[in-house]
Design a protein around this motif. Structure first.
Motif, PDB file in Angstrom:
ATOM      1  N   LEU A   1      46.304  40.657  40.497  1.00 46.13           N
ATOM      2  CA  LEU A   1      45.488  41.065  41.645  1.00 46.13           C
ATOM      3  C   LEU A   1      44.010  41.227  41.291  1.00 46.13           C
ATOM      4  CD1 LEU A   1      47.874  43.631  43.372  1.00 46.13           C
ATOM      5  CD2 LEU A   1      47.369  41.282  44.087  1.00 46.13           C
ATOM      6  N   LEU A   2      43.715  41.591  40.059  1.00 43.11           N
ATOM      7  CA  LEU A   2      42.322  41.794  39.648  1.00 43.11           C
ATOM      8  C   LEU A   2      41.622  40.505  39.223  1.00 43.11           C
ATOM      9  CD1 LEU A   2      42.682  45.136  37.664  1.00 43.11           C
ATOM     10  CD2 LEU A   2      41.554  44.812  39.878  1.00 43.11           C
ATOM     11  N   LEU A   3      42.384  39.465  38.959  1.00 43.96           N
ATOM     12  CA  LEU A   3      41.782  38.208  38.509  1.00 43.96           C
ATOM     13  C   LEU A   3      41.001  37.536  39.632  1.00 43.96           C
ATOM     14  CD1 LEU A   3      44.347  36.339  36.244  1.00 43.96           C
ATOM     15  CD2 LEU A   3      42.055  37.073  35.640  1.00 43.96           C
ATOM     16  N   GLU A   4      39.846  37.054  39.278  1.00 44.96           N
ATOM     17  CA  GLU A   4      39.018  36.252  40.162  1.00 44.96           C
ATOM     18  C   GLU A   4      38.487  35.091  39.340  1.00 44.96           C
ATOM     19  OE1 GLU A   4      35.971  38.769  41.805  1.00 44.96           O
ATOM     20  OE2 GLU A   4      37.423  40.308  42.365  1.00 44.96           O
TER      21      GLU A   4
ATOM     22  N   PRO B   1      39.258  30.754  33.190  1.00 45.10           N
ATOM     23  CA  PRO B   1      39.978  29.474  33.260  1.00 45.10           C
ATOM     24  C   PRO B   1      41.188  29.555  34.199  1.00 45.10           C
ATOM     25  CG  PRO B   1      39.586  30.122  30.976  1.00 45.10           C
ATOM     26  CD  PRO B   1      39.204  31.288  31.831  1.00 45.10           C
ATOM     27  N   LYS B   2      41.427  28.484  34.933  1.00 43.11           N
ATOM     28  CA  LYS B   2      42.577  28.417  35.857  1.00 43.11           C
ATOM     29  C   LYS B   2      43.893  28.626  35.115  1.00 43.11           C
ATOM     30  CE  LYS B   2      40.656  27.514  39.842  1.00 43.11           C
ATOM     31  NZ  LYS B   2      40.580  28.580  40.803  1.00 43.11           N
ATOM     32  N   SER B   3      43.942  28.216  33.853  1.00 42.27           N
ATOM     33  CA  SER B   3      45.191  28.349  33.087  1.00 42.27           C
ATOM     34  C   SER B   3      45.622  29.811  32.966  1.00 42.27           C
ATOM     35  CB  SER B   3      45.042  27.714  31.710  1.00 42.27           C
ATOM     36  OG  SER B   3      43.976  28.309  31.000  1.00 42.27           O
ATOM     37  N   ILE B   4      44.673  30.725  32.940  1.00 38.47           N
ATOM     38  CA  ILE B   4      45.027  32.145  32.851  1.00 38.47           C
ATOM     39  C   ILE B   4      45.740  32.590  34.126  1.00 38.47           C
ATOM     40  CG2 ILE B   4      44.066  34.486  32.787  1.00 38.47           C
ATOM     41  CD1 ILE B   4      42.146  33.522  30.661  1.00 38.47           C
ATOM     42  N   PHE B   5      45.250  32.137  35.271  1.00 39.26           N
ATOM     43  CA  PHE B   5      45.917  32.460  36.534  1.00 39.26           C
ATOM     44  C   PHE B   5      47.370  31.983  36.502  1.00 39.26           C
ATOM     45  CE2 PHE B   5      41.501  32.554  37.791  1.00 39.26           C
ATOM     46  CZ  PHE B   5      41.435  33.501  38.785  1.00 39.26           C
ATOM     47  N   TRP B   6      47.561  30.736  36.081  1.00 40.62           N
ATOM     48  CA  TRP B   6      48.902  30.149  36.091  1.00 40.62           C
ATOM     49  C   TRP B   6      49.815  30.785  35.045  1.00 40.62           C
ATOM     50  CZ3 TRP B   6      50.616  28.190  40.200  1.00 40.62           C
ATOM     51  CH2 TRP B   6      49.741  27.612  41.106  1.00 40.62           C
ATOM     52  N   MET B   7      49.260  31.170  33.906  1.00 43.76           N
ATOM     53  CA  MET B   7      50.092  31.819  32.887  1.00 43.76           C
ATOM     54  C   MET B   7      50.593  33.175  33.374  1.00 43.76           C
ATOM     55  SD  MET B   7      48.104  30.907  29.402  1.00 43.76           S
ATOM     56  CE  MET B   7      48.178  29.270  28.723  1.00 43.76           C
ATOM     57  N   ILE B   8      49.718  33.941  34.004  1.00 45.33           N
ATOM     58  CA  ILE B   8      50.139  35.252  34.512  1.00 45.33           C
ATOM     59  C   ILE B   8      51.138  35.089  35.658  1.00 45.33           C
ATOM     60  CG2 ILE B   8      49.324  37.333  35.716  1.00 45.33           C
ATOM     61  CD1 ILE B   8      46.842  37.207  33.868  1.00 45.33           C
ATOM     62  N   ARG B   9      50.925  34.106  36.512  1.00 43.54           N
ATOM     63  CA  ARG B   9      51.892  33.847  37.590  1.00 43.54           C
ATOM     64  C   ARG B   9      53.250  33.438  37.038  1.00 43.54           C
ATOM     65  NH1 ARG B   9      47.503  30.507  41.095  1.00 43.54           N
ATOM     66  NH2 ARG B   9      46.469  32.322  41.991  1.00 43.54           N
TER      67      ARG B   9
ATOM     68  N   LYS C   1      34.604  44.101  34.347  1.00 39.19           N
ATOM     69  CA  LYS C   1      35.936  43.895  34.932  1.00 39.19           C
ATOM     70  C   LYS C   1      36.893  43.284  33.913  1.00 39.19           C
ATOM     71  CE  LYS C   1      34.597  43.660  39.755  1.00 39.19           C
ATOM     72  NZ  LYS C   1      34.557  42.850  40.979  1.00 39.19           N
ATOM     73  N   ILE C   2      36.362  42.423  33.051  1.00 37.52           N
ATOM     74  CA  ILE C   2      37.203  41.846  31.995  1.00 37.52           C
ATOM     75  C   ILE C   2      37.643  42.945  31.033  1.00 37.52           C
ATOM     76  CG2 ILE C   2      37.236  40.285  30.007  1.00 37.52           C
ATOM     77  CD1 ILE C   2      35.445  38.386  31.647  1.00 37.52           C
ATOM     78  N   ASP C   3      36.748  43.902  30.759  1.00 33.84           N
ATOM     79  CA  ASP C   3      37.111  45.033  29.900  1.00 33.84           C
ATOM     80  C   ASP C   3      38.245  45.835  30.542  1.00 33.84           C
ATOM     81  OD1 ASP C   3      36.707  46.736  27.574  1.00 33.84           O
ATOM     82  OD2 ASP C   3      35.884  48.211  28.986  1.00 33.84           O
ATOM     83  N   ARG C   4      38.179  46.036  31.860  1.00 34.63           N
ATOM     84  CA  ARG C   4      39.256  46.735  32.574  1.00 34.63           C
ATOM     85  C   ARG C   4      40.574  45.955  32.448  1.00 34.63           C
ATOM     86  NH1 ARG C   4      37.669  47.301  38.192  1.00 34.63           N
ATOM     87  NH2 ARG C   4      36.344  48.954  37.411  1.00 34.63           N
ATOM     88  N   LEU C   5      40.495  44.627  32.619  1.00 32.73           N
ATOM     89  CA  LEU C   5      41.691  43.785  32.466  1.00 32.73           C
ATOM     90  C   LEU C   5      42.235  43.877  31.044  1.00 32.73           C
ATOM     91  CD1 LEU C   5      40.816  40.603  34.518  1.00 32.73           C
ATOM     92  CD2 LEU C   5      42.833  42.035  34.810  1.00 32.73           C
ATOM     93  N   SER C   6      41.335  43.943  30.087  1.00 37.08           N
ATOM     94  CA  SER C   6      41.752  44.054  28.687  1.00 37.08           C
ATOM     95  C   SER C   6      42.511  45.359  28.441  1.00 37.08           C
ATOM     96  CB  SER C   6      40.511  43.975  27.784  1.00 37.08           C
ATOM     97  OG  SER C   6      40.865  44.098  26.442  1.00 37.08           O
ATOM     98  N   LYS C   7      42.072  46.430  29.059  1.00 36.30           N
ATOM     99  CA  LYS C   7      42.763  47.725  28.915  1.00 36.30           C
ATOM    100  C   LYS C   7      44.146  47.673  29.570  1.00 36.30           C
ATOM    101  CE  LYS C   7      38.517  50.306  28.422  1.00 36.30           C
ATOM    102  NZ  LYS C   7      37.470  51.069  29.074  1.00 36.30           N
ATOM    103  N   ILE C   8      44.212  47.069  30.738  1.00 38.03           N
ATOM    104  CA  ILE C   8      45.506  46.907  31.414  1.00 38.03           C
ATOM    105  C   ILE C   8      46.419  46.049  30.551  1.00 38.03           C
ATOM    106  CG2 ILE C   8      46.657  45.861  33.426  1.00 38.03           C
ATOM    107  CD1 ILE C   8      44.135  46.713  35.050  1.00 38.03           C
TER     108      ILE C   8
END
Length: 146
Positions: free
Chosen positions: A27-30, A116-124, A37-44
């Protein structure tokens, strides 16, 4: 029996945390994020990693520790091996996003970084697989596969 109950509870709660962190990351990925925001994602993602380790610790203790079902119940069940294999696939898929978040969290918090789009697809894909594992666990608990 109390130890088995605590291990199963710890295992179960770890699964909830894994799902919650993966959904949060999704949900946080854009397509473009600030380093803040990347730091927040890194903590999560760090919480995700800790929950995976706690899940593994509880699961391995249940499997090999002699608590609850005998080791053979799991070891001889092909559904268990599929479940374990999918867990490994999730772990492998999570490596690239984790490394990306760690590498890109430092610097000016206002800098914008393209994701990168690959990050979206990997998390999905991780989310899809993590929702398949409980089905396998339910089949396994009923003794299917033995």
């Amino acid at each position: 029996m109390a130890l088995e109950l605590l291990l199963r509870y710890f295992h179960f709660v770890s699964i909830f945390v894994i799902v919650a962190t993966l959904i949060s990351e999704h949900l946080l990925l854009e397509s473009n994020l600030s380093r803040k925001k990347i730091d927040r994602l890194s903590k999560i993602d760090g919480i995700y990693g800790l929950s995976v380790l706690s899940l593994l610790a509880a699961g391995l203790t249940l499997w090999f520790g002699g608590h609850g079902k005998p080791t053979e119940f799991y070891s001889e069940n092909p559904i268990f091996h599929i479940k374990l294999g999918l867990f490994v696939v999730i772990g492998l898929l999570s490596i690239y996003p984790t490394v990306f978040f760690i590498k890109n969290r430092k610097g000016n918090p206002k800098d914008i970084v393209a994701i990168p789009k690959s990050i979206f697809w990997m998390i999905r894909l991780e989310l899809l697989i993590v929702f398949l594992i409980p089905i396998l666990a339910g089949l396994m608990a009923k003794g299917i596969g033995l």
